[in-house]
Scaffold this motif. Structure first.
Motif, mmCIF file in Angstrom:
data_model
loop_
_atom_site.group_PDB
_atom_site.id
_atom_site.type_symbol
_atom_site.label_atom_id
_atom_site.label_comp_id
_atom_site.label_asym_id
_atom_site.label_seq_id
_atom_site.Cartn_x
_atom_site.Cartn_y
_atom_site.Cartn_z
ATOM 1 N N GLU A 137 0.866 -1.178 0.000
ATOM 2 C CA GLU A 137 0.000 0.000 0.000
ATOM 3 C C GLU A 137 0.903 1.228 0.000
ATOM 4 N N ILE A 138 0.786 2.043 -1.044
ATOM 5 C CA ILE A 138 1.669 3.201 -1.207
ATOM 6 C C ILE A 138 0.829 4.466 -1.328
ATOM 7 N N PRO A 139 1.028 5.440 -0.444
ATOM 8 C CA PRO A 139 0.315 6.705 -0.603
ATOM 9 C C PRO A 139 0.764 7.399 -1.901
ATOM 10 N N VAL A 140 -0.163 7.980 -2.630
ATOM 11 C CA VAL A 140 0.178 8.711 -3.848
ATOM 12 C C VAL A 140 1.175 9.821 -3.525
ATOM 13 N N SER A 141 1.103 10.378 -2.330
ATOM 14 C CA SER A 141 2.037 11.444 -1.941
ATOM 15 C C SER A 141 3.489 10.974 -2.006
ATOM 16 N N ASP A 142 3.756 9.689 -1.727
ATOM 17 C CA ASP A 142 5.125 9.168 -1.860
ATOM 18 C C ASP A 142 5.628 9.349 -3.283
ATOM 19 N N VAL A 143 4.774 9.022 -4.233
ATOM 20 C CA VAL A 143 5.142 9.061 -5.652
ATOM 21 C C VAL A 143 5.257 10.507 -6.131
ATOM 22 N N GLU A 144 4.421 11.381 -5.601
ATOM 23 C CA GLU A 144 4.466 12.792 -5.987
ATOM 24 C C GLU A 144 5.665 13.513 -5.376
ATOM 25 N N ASP A 145 6.039 13.143 -4.149
ATOM 26 C CA ASP A 145 7.075 13.865 -3.417
ATOM 27 C C ASP A 145 8.484 13.307 -3.608
ATOM 28 N N ASN A 146 8.609 12.108 -4.153
ATOM 29 C CA ASN A 146 9.912 11.457 -4.328
ATOM 30 C C ASN A 146 10.026 10.935 -5.755
ATOM 31 N N ASP A 147 11.238 10.760 -6.210
ATOM 32 C CA ASP A 147 11.465 10.193 -7.543
ATOM 33 C C ASP A 147 11.403 8.669 -7.473
ATOM 34 N N VAL A 148 10.209 8.158 -7.154
ATOM 35 C CA VAL A 148 9.995 6.720 -7.065
ATOM 36 C C VAL A 148 9.952 6.165 -8.485
ATOM 37 N N LEU A 149 10.808 5.190 -8.746
ATOM 38 C CA LEU A 149 10.890 4.579 -10.075
ATOM 39 C C LEU A 149 10.047 3.321 -10.151
ATOM 40 N N LEU A 150 9.585 3.044 -11.357
ATOM 41 C CA LEU A 150 9.132 1.712 -11.718
ATOM 42 C C LEU A 150 10.306 1.134 -12.492
ATOM 43 N N ALA A 151 11.280 0.636 -11.748
ATOM 44 C CA ALA A 151 12.536 0.198 -12.365
ATOM 45 C C ALA A 151 12.298 -0.988 -13.292
ATOM 46 N N MET A 152 12.856 -0.862 -14.492
ATOM 47 C CA MET A 152 12.758 -1.906 -15.515
ATOM 48 C C MET A 152 14.130 -2.488 -15.841
ATOM 49 N N ARG A 153 15.173 -1.723 -15.524
ATOM 50 C CA ARG A 153 16.534 -2.124 -15.854
ATOM 51 C C ARG A 153 17.424 -1.929 -14.629
ATOM 52 N N ARG A 154 18.378 -2.823 -14.492
ATOM 53 C CA ARG A 154 19.371 -2.714 -13.421
ATOM 54 C C ARG A 154 20.739 -2.886 -14.054
ATOM 55 N N ASP A 155 21.587 -1.901 -13.854
ATOM 56 C CA ASP A 155 22.945 -1.910 -14.409
ATOM 57 C C ASP A 155 22.929 -2.200 -15.909
ATOM 58 N N GLY A 156 21.978 -1.567 -16.604
ATOM 59 C CA GLY A 156 21.909 -1.649 -18.056
ATOM 60 C C GLY A 156 21.206 -2.860 -18.625
ATOM 61 N N LYS A 157 20.711 -3.753 -17.772
ATOM 62 C CA LYS A 157 20.067 -4.980 -18.243
ATOM 63 C C LYS A 157 18.608 -5.017 -17.813
ATOM 64 N N PRO A 158 17.724 -5.531 -18.684
ATOM 65 C CA PRO A 158 16.327 -5.689 -18.270
ATOM 66 C C PRO A 158 16.239 -6.574 -17.031
ATOM 67 N N MET A 159 15.317 -6.248 -16.149
ATOM 68 C CA MET A 159 15.158 -7.008 -14.912
ATOM 69 C C MET A 159 14.213 -8.182 -15.164
ATOM 70 N N SER A 160 14.703 -9.375 -14.946
ATOM 71 C CA SER A 160 13.890 -10.574 -15.115
ATOM 72 C C SER A 160 13.075 -10.810 -13.844
ATOM 73 N N VAL A 161 12.086 -11.684 -13.944
ATOM 74 C CA VAL A 161 11.278 -12.037 -12.778
ATOM 75 C C VAL A 161 12.177 -12.581 -11.671
ATOM 76 N N ARG A 162 13.176 -13.340 -12.028
ATOM 77 C CA ARG A 162 14.104 -13.911 -11.044
ATOM 78 C C ARG A 162 14.896 -12.827 -10.305
ATOM 79 N N ASN A 163 15.073 -11.681 -10.957
ATOM 80 C CA ASN A 163 15.870 -10.592 -10.383
ATOM 81 C C ASN A 163 15.058 -9.312 -10.232
ATOM 82 N N PHE A 164 13.920 -9.410 -9.527
ATOM 83 C CA PHE A 164 13.078 -8.281 -9.127
ATOM 84 C C PHE A 164 12.176 -7.729 -10.224
#
Length: 167
Positions: free
Chosen positions: A106-133
């Motif tokens: 459960e995430i308050p919308v204010s968290d997303v508005e007040d911080n640069d919360v990412l929907l991270a898709m890549r880690r260290d230049g590589k797409p993130m697999s289900v196995r790795n978050f």
């Protein structure tokens, strides 16, 4: 001057209303995120479905940070949560983020508005697999804001995100 302002508002308001209720483009690839709830822009009934390309088109941002679940500093990339909420015309105050394993954050919308919360898709230049978050990881900028390094925020940092319900 008032007449000019009234004319401008008269011309702009219909465009804004039309954009608010307009549909999103349809995903062309595999859907990796579905957004539901109190939203005004959809592309599949009352849902907003996104493939990876659609999420990238929201604008990619990067953060270098430690996390409680990874070793060392990593560079994570993805769209900002607030850009996703703007894209779907979100009107709620709370996000119910559900992972592939049924974990719910459960995430308050204010968290997303007040911080640069990412929907991270890549880690260290590589797409993130289900196995790795992946395919999506709700990631707070922990190193940029040490005050976010709390147990409460850690429980909001969901990975393997599949759906977001705007409440």
């Amino acid at each position: 001057m008032r007449q000019v302002l009234f004319l401008l508002l008269t011309l702009l308001l219909p465009c804004t209303a039309a954009q608010a209720g307009s549909e999103l483009p349809s995903p062309q690839g595999r859907v990796i995120l579905t957004v539901t709830g109190d939203i005004t822009r959809t592309n599949a009934g009352d849902e907003a479905r996104f493939d990876a390309a659609m999420l990238r088109n929201l604008g990619m941002h990067a953060v270098r940070t430690h996390t409680p679940w990874t070793e060392g500093v990593s560079r994570f990339e993805g769209p900002l949560g607030r850009d996703l909420l703007a894209a779907v015309g979100a009107r709620g105050r709370q996000l119910r983020v559900k992972a592939l394993n049924d974990f719910v954050a459960e995430i308050p919308v204010s968290d997303v508005e007040d911080n640069d919360v990412l929907l991270a898709m890549r880690r260290d230049g590589k797409p993130m697999s289900v196995r790795n978050f992946g395919p999506l990881f709700v990631l707070y900028p922990f190193d940029d804001h040490p005050e976010l390094q709390t147990e409460k925020i850690r429980f909001r940092s969901a990975w393997q995100v599949a759906t977001i319900e705007v409440e």
